[in-house]
Design a protein around this motif. Structure first.
Motif, PDB file in Angstrom:
ATOM      1  N   THR A 188       0.818  -1.303   0.071  1.00 41.37           N
ATOM      2  CA  THR A 188       0.059   0.014  -0.006  1.00 41.37           C
ATOM      3  C   THR A 188       0.828   1.004   0.054  1.00 41.37           C
ATOM      4  OG1 THR A 188      -1.851  -1.137   1.227  1.00 41.37           O
ATOM      5  CG2 THR A 188      -1.710   1.341   1.349  1.00 41.37           C
ATOM      6  N   VAL A 225       0.297   2.526  -4.051  1.00 38.70           N
ATOM      7  CA  VAL A 225      -0.627   3.573  -4.363  1.00 38.70           C
ATOM      8  C   VAL A 225      -0.051   5.025  -4.841  1.00 38.70           C
ATOM      9  CG1 VAL A 225      -2.210   4.956  -2.932  1.00 38.70           C
ATOM     10  CG2 VAL A 225      -2.007   2.484  -2.697  1.00 38.70           C
ATOM     11  N   LEU A 233      -6.506  -0.476  -8.694  1.00 40.74           N
ATOM     12  CA  LEU A 233      -6.229   1.085  -8.359  1.00 40.74           C
ATOM     13  C   LEU A 233      -6.197   1.838  -9.808  1.00 40.74           C
ATOM     14  CD1 LEU A 233      -3.535   1.047  -5.707  1.00 40.74           C
ATOM     15  CD2 LEU A 233      -5.976   1.532  -5.476  1.00 40.74           C
ATOM     16  N   SER A 256      -9.715   2.139 -10.788  1.00 40.62           N
ATOM     17  CA  SER A 256     -10.520   3.436 -10.121  1.00 40.62           C
ATOM     18  C   SER A 256      -9.967   4.893 -10.640  1.00 40.62           C
ATOM     19  CB  SER A 256     -10.090   3.267  -8.667  1.00 40.62           C
ATOM     20  OG  SER A 256     -10.374   1.910  -8.007  1.00 40.62           O
ATOM     21  N   LEU A 292     -10.246   6.158  -4.152  1.00 34.74           N
ATOM     22  CA  LEU A 292      -9.508   4.900  -4.534  1.00 34.74           C
ATOM     23  C   LEU A 292      -9.940   3.942  -3.217  1.00 34.74           C
ATOM     24  CD1 LEU A 292      -5.905   6.045  -5.376  1.00 34.74           C
ATOM     25  CD2 LEU A 292      -7.804   5.514  -6.906  1.00 34.74           C
ATOM     26  N   LEU A 336      -9.358   0.102  -3.468  1.00 33.25           N
ATOM     27  CA  LEU A 336      -7.952  -0.373  -2.603  1.00 33.25           C
ATOM     28  C   LEU A 336      -8.341  -1.572  -1.712  1.00 33.25           C
ATOM     29  CD1 LEU A 336      -5.223   0.080  -1.716  1.00 33.25           C
ATOM     30  CD2 LEU A 336      -5.787   1.835  -0.064  1.00 33.25           C
ATOM     31  N   SER A 382      -8.880  -4.701  -3.345  1.00 33.85           N
ATOM     32  CA  SER A 382      -7.648  -5.364  -3.964  1.00 33.85           C
ATOM     33  C   SER A 382      -6.828  -5.975  -2.711  1.00 33.85           C
ATOM     34  CB  SER A 382      -6.746  -4.492  -4.652  1.00 33.85           C
ATOM     35  OG  SER A 382      -6.263  -3.117  -3.659  1.00 33.85           O
TER      36      SER A 382
END
Length: 256
Positions: A76, A80, A150, A153, A185, A189, A192
């Motif tokens: 993450t 991200v 992501l 999104s 997101l 997130l 996922s």
């Protein structure tokens, strides 16, 4: 009418094929003895009580959770911002990233494990048999799940216009990312993360080859207990299945 009946029949057969093995495993894990009869002699929760009182099982389950959660936290923190930079600053790199994230699935796990063992088994960075090599390896497995989710999104929103609007209102790029982009997101997130967690928790090849009994995870524990009672191993499988089912339910809930 015939088409609807045919579709219902196909779905019913598919559900039957998927549920019968699970129900049979569940029934076997609840049976004290199951010999030559069609149904077990008696039912009890003794195998589950024995399992959840086993310190080795609890330790293996805790190790699996620790490795998976540590991997997802690392993923993450890295993936991200990386996906945001790709879509905001370098949108042309998205095609390259889509090709790169397929590499973990293109290379067989055994080949990857042998390569990692050759690199990290000797030398100053000897991390084989430790959770650190699993975290690094699992990161590459979680990458495709998280990046693709992501990316979808971010593709559904206009990142550049949202960032420009935030800049006009006086927000810096980090603040705009945290307060404008990141909330958009959240659902992708979370979905996922749960999908990647379910996949990582069921890994056996990497955990067995890279760590083995030095850092026994849930799947390695199940493999080591294969010579014990089938009722006991069925209880392990059903416990893992129910936990994964719970994660799937959470994934569906956060995906709405």
């Amino acid at each position: 009418m015939r088409a609807e009946l045919y579709h219902r029949s196909v779905v019913a057969v598919l559900i039957l094929l998927l549920t019968v093995p699970v129900l049979a495993t569940l029934l076997y894990s609840l049976s004290e003895h199951w010999g030559a009869t069609i149904l077990p002699d008696d039912l009890s929760l003794s195998w589950y009580l024995q399992l959840w009182q086993d310190s080795a099982f609890l330790a293996a389950f805790g190790r699996s959770l620790a490795v998976c959660l540590g991997t997802l936290l690392l993923a993450t923190l890295i993936i991200v911002p990386a996906v945001f930079v790709v879509f905001y600053r370098f949108p042309g790199l998205d095609k390259l990233m889509n090709a790169l994230i397929l590499i973990p699935f293109a290379v067989p796990p055994v080949v990857t494990s042998v390569g990692l063992l050759n690199i990290y088994a000797d030398g100053p960075l000897n991390i084989t048999g430790t959770p650190w090599i699993l975290v690094g390896c699992y990161f590459t497995i979680a990458l495709p799940f998280m990046y693709r989710s992501l990316a979808n999104s971010l593709a559904s929103i206009n990142v550049r216009d949202l960032m420009d609007a935030a800049h006009l209102l006086g927000a810096s790029t980090p603040v705009a990312f945290l307060r404008v982009i990141l909330p958009n997101l959240r659902k992708g997130l979370m979905a996922s993360l749960f999908l990647a967690f379910s996949f990582l928790l069921g890994d056996f090849v990497f955990a067995n080859l890279l760590a083995g009994s030095h850092y026994e995870t849930l799947q390695v524990y199940l493999y080591n207990m294969r010579q014990t009672s089938g009722h006991f191993t069925s209880a392990i499988v059903m416990s893992y299945f129910l936990f994964t089912l719970f994660l799937t339910w959470l994934t569906a809930r956060f995906s709405k």
